[in-house]
Scaffold this motif. Structure first.
Motif, PDB file in Angstrom:
ATOM      1  N   GLU A 253     -39.868  23.165   4.973  1.00 58.71           N
ATOM      2  CA  GLU A 253     -38.764  22.905   6.170  1.00 58.71           C
ATOM      3  C   GLU A 253     -37.362  23.468   6.257  1.00 58.71           C
ATOM      4  N   ALA A 254     -37.572  22.472   4.489  1.00 55.76           N
ATOM      5  CA  ALA A 254     -35.028  22.132   3.857  1.00 55.76           C
ATOM      6  C   ALA A 254     -35.441  23.605   2.685  1.00 55.76           C
ATOM      7  N   GLY A 255     -36.696  24.380   1.846  1.00 52.05           N
ATOM      8  CA  GLY A 255     -36.517  24.400   0.899  1.00 52.05           C
ATOM      9  C   GLY A 255     -35.799  24.123  -0.179  1.00 52.05           C
ATOM     10  N   ALA A 256     -35.961  21.969  -0.716  1.00 53.99           N
ATOM     11  CA  ALA A 256     -35.247  21.376  -1.075  1.00 53.99           C
ATOM     12  C   ALA A 256     -36.629  20.677  -1.758  1.00 53.99           C
ATOM     13  N   ILE A 257     -37.005  20.542  -2.884  1.00 53.10           N
ATOM     14  CA  ILE A 257     -37.906  19.177  -3.781  1.00 53.10           C
ATOM     15  C   ILE A 257     -37.259  18.347  -3.967  1.00 53.10           C
ATOM     16  N   VAL A 258     -37.762  16.936  -3.162  1.00 52.56           N
ATOM     17  CA  VAL A 258     -36.651  15.545  -3.376  1.00 52.56           C
ATOM     18  C   VAL A 258     -37.996  14.880  -3.319  1.00 52.56           C
ATOM     19  N   ASP A 259     -38.176  14.327  -4.742  1.00 51.00           N
ATOM     20  CA  ASP A 259     -38.977  12.738  -4.967  1.00 51.00           C
ATOM     21  C   ASP A 259     -38.679  11.673  -5.165  1.00 51.00           C
ATOM     22  N   ASP A 260     -37.402  11.101  -4.991  1.00 50.49           N
ATOM     23  CA  ASP A 260     -37.031   9.979  -5.151  1.00 50.49           C
ATOM     24  C   ASP A 260     -37.092   9.001  -2.924  1.00 50.49           C
ATOM     25  N   TRP A 261     -38.014   9.311  -2.344  1.00 45.45           N
ATOM     26  CA  TRP A 261     -37.937   9.000  -1.086  1.00 45.45           C
ATOM     27  C   TRP A 261     -38.032   7.300  -0.941  1.00 45.45           C
ATOM     28  N   LYS A 262     -37.842   6.870  -0.196  1.00 43.27           N
ATOM     29  CA  LYS A 262     -37.878   5.562   0.238  1.00 43.27           C
ATOM     30  C   LYS A 262     -38.570   5.006   1.742  1.00 43.27           C
ATOM     31  N   LEU A 263     -39.694   4.516   1.781  1.00 41.71           N
ATOM     32  CA  LEU A 263     -39.880   4.521   2.974  1.00 41.71           C
ATOM     33  C   LEU A 263     -38.963   3.176   3.875  1.00 41.71           C
ATOM     34  N   PHE A 264     -37.669   3.254   4.779  1.00 44.37           N
ATOM     35  CA  PHE A 264     -37.144   1.848   5.244  1.00 44.37           C
ATOM     36  C   PHE A 264     -37.675   1.480   6.741  1.00 44.37           C
ATOM     37  N   ALA A 265     -38.365   2.650   7.450  1.00 50.31           N
ATOM     38  CA  ALA A 265     -38.893   2.062   9.171  1.00 50.31           C
ATOM     39  C   ALA A 265     -40.140   2.377   9.480  1.00 50.31           C
ATOM     40  N   THR A 266     -41.132   1.853   9.769  1.00 53.68           N
ATOM     41  CA  THR A 266     -42.277   2.520  10.755  1.00 53.68           C
ATOM     42  C   THR A 266     -42.082   2.535  12.328  1.00 53.68           C
ATOM     43  N   LEU A 267     -42.108   3.389  12.505  1.00 49.12           N
ATOM     44  CA  LEU A 267     -42.338   3.293  14.088  1.00 49.12           C
ATOM     45  C   LEU A 267     -43.503   3.732  14.680  1.00 49.12           C
ATOM     46  N   LYS A 268     -43.931   2.392  15.765  1.00 50.89           N
ATOM     47  CA  LYS A 268     -45.170   2.167  16.428  1.00 50.89           C
ATOM     48  C   LYS A 268     -44.821   2.526  17.734  1.00 50.89           C
ATOM     49  N   LEU A 269     -45.843   3.997  18.011  1.00 48.47           N
ATOM     50  CA  LEU A 269     -45.508   4.752  19.019  1.00 48.47           C
ATOM     51  C   LEU A 269     -46.917   4.766  19.788  1.00 48.47           C
ATOM     52  N   ASN A 270     -46.942   4.963  20.987  1.00 46.87           N
ATOM     53  CA  ASN A 270     -49.053   5.059  22.161  1.00 46.87           C
ATOM     54  C   ASN A 270     -48.685   5.999  21.480  1.00 46.87           C
ATOM     55  N   TYR A 271     -48.708   7.205  21.187  1.00 53.08           N
ATOM     56  CA  TYR A 271     -49.454   8.286  21.012  1.00 53.08           C
ATOM     57  C   TYR A 271     -49.794   8.012  19.190  1.00 53.08           C
ATOM     58  N   GLY A 272     -48.699   7.057  18.271  1.00 56.12           N
ATOM     59  CA  GLY A 272     -48.803   7.377  16.705  1.00 56.12           C
ATOM     60  C   GLY A 272     -47.968   6.097  15.875  1.00 56.12           C
ATOM     61  N   LEU A 273     -48.367   7.028  15.169  1.00 61.13           N
ATOM     62  CA  LEU A 273     -46.956   6.503  13.652  1.00 61.13           C
ATOM     63  C   LEU A 273     -45.870   7.105  13.270  1.00 61.13           C
ATOM     64  N   VAL A 274     -44.685   7.189  13.488  1.00 61.41           N
ATOM     65  CA  VAL A 274     -43.964   7.955  12.349  1.00 61.41           C
ATOM     66  C   VAL A 274     -43.660   6.920  11.831  1.00 61.41           C
ATOM     67  N   HIS A 275     -43.351   7.591   9.758  1.00 60.84           N
ATOM     68  CA  HIS A 275     -42.995   6.835   8.729  1.00 60.84           C
ATOM     69  C   HIS A 275     -40.635   7.439   8.753  1.00 60.84           C
ATOM     70  N   CYS A 276     -40.504   6.327   8.460  1.00 64.08           N
ATOM     71  CA  CYS A 276     -39.138   7.147   8.141  1.00 64.08           C
ATOM     72  C   CYS A 276     -38.467   6.137   6.888  1.00 64.08           C
ATOM     73  N   LEU A 277     -38.485   7.381   6.293  1.00 64.81           N
ATOM     74  CA  LEU A 277     -37.872   7.299   4.994  1.00 64.81           C
ATOM     75  C   LEU A 277     -36.224   8.039   4.332  1.00 64.81           C
ATOM     76  N   VAL A 278     -36.246   7.938   3.693  1.00 67.39           N
ATOM     77  CA  VAL A 278     -34.405   8.267   3.514  1.00 67.39           C
ATOM     78  C   VAL A 278     -34.507   8.199   1.738  1.00 67.39           C
ATOM     79  N   ALA A 279     -33.439   9.614   1.139  1.00 66.81           N
ATOM     80  CA  ALA A 279     -33.206   9.627   0.142  1.00 66.81           C
ATOM     81  C   ALA A 279     -31.755  10.024  -0.141  1.00 66.81           C
ATOM     82  N   HIS A 280     -31.206  10.357  -1.290  1.00 72.25           N
ATOM     83  CA  HIS A 280     -29.691  10.588  -1.471  1.00 72.25           C
ATOM     84  C   HIS A 280     -29.738  11.328  -2.964  1.00 72.25           C
TER      85      HIS A 280
END
Length: 144
Positions: free
Chosen positions: A56-83
């Motif tokens: 989607e953004a054309g960049a290769i980012v390797d240093d993602w860190k998981l900071f939250a997982t949203l538990k929704l009624n229709y699935g899970l959304v894993h939230c990650l951060v990088a700098h």
């Protein structure tokens, strides 16, 4: 099996955040969101985040860190951060760009970014799970 997605928040040295202007699904159209998408069968959270960001953004980012997982009624959304300072390129029909954090609240964005962005920036957060109850049901459970 429960549906799962990843969403990434990339911050650069200029105090900017990489976001995507959504065209779909309808309930996100015209709003900014983190960059991400569906986790494919057999794919890890980290591999999905790297792949989705590159697609989607054309960049290769390797240093993602998981900071939250949203538990929704229709699935899970894993939230990650990088700098880092990565060049972005809109690869799909949904434009990606960096946005100044100082102006973020005044921009049209997905409502939960009001608390997800500060959480992503909080260096004290190791990982959190959030049971997220929406006051509306998306018109389509497909988030991608």
């Amino acid at each position: 099996m429960q549906k799962q997605w990843v969403v990434g928040f990339l911050f650069n040295a200029k105090h900017e955040l990489a976001l995507i202007l959504k065209n779909h699904p309808d309930w996100q159209a015209g709003k900014l969101n983190g960059i991400g998408g569906k986790i494919e069968p057999g794919e890890s959270v980290m591999a999905a985040m790297r792949r989705e960001f590159q697609e989607e953004a054309g960049a290769i980012v390797d240093d993602w860190k998981l900071f939250a997982t949203l538990k929704l009624n229709y699935g899970l959304v894993h939230c990650l951060v990088a700098h880092g300072d990565y060049a972005l390129q809109s690869v799909t029909d949904e434009p990606v760009a960096y946005y100044q954090l100082d102006n973020f609240k005044s921009l049209p964005h997905i409502q939960n970014l009001d608390w997800l962005v500060p959480l992503a920036l909080d260096t004290q957060v190791q990982m959190t799970a959030v049971e997220y109850v929406q006051i509306f049901e998306p018109t389509s459970p497909a988030l991608d």
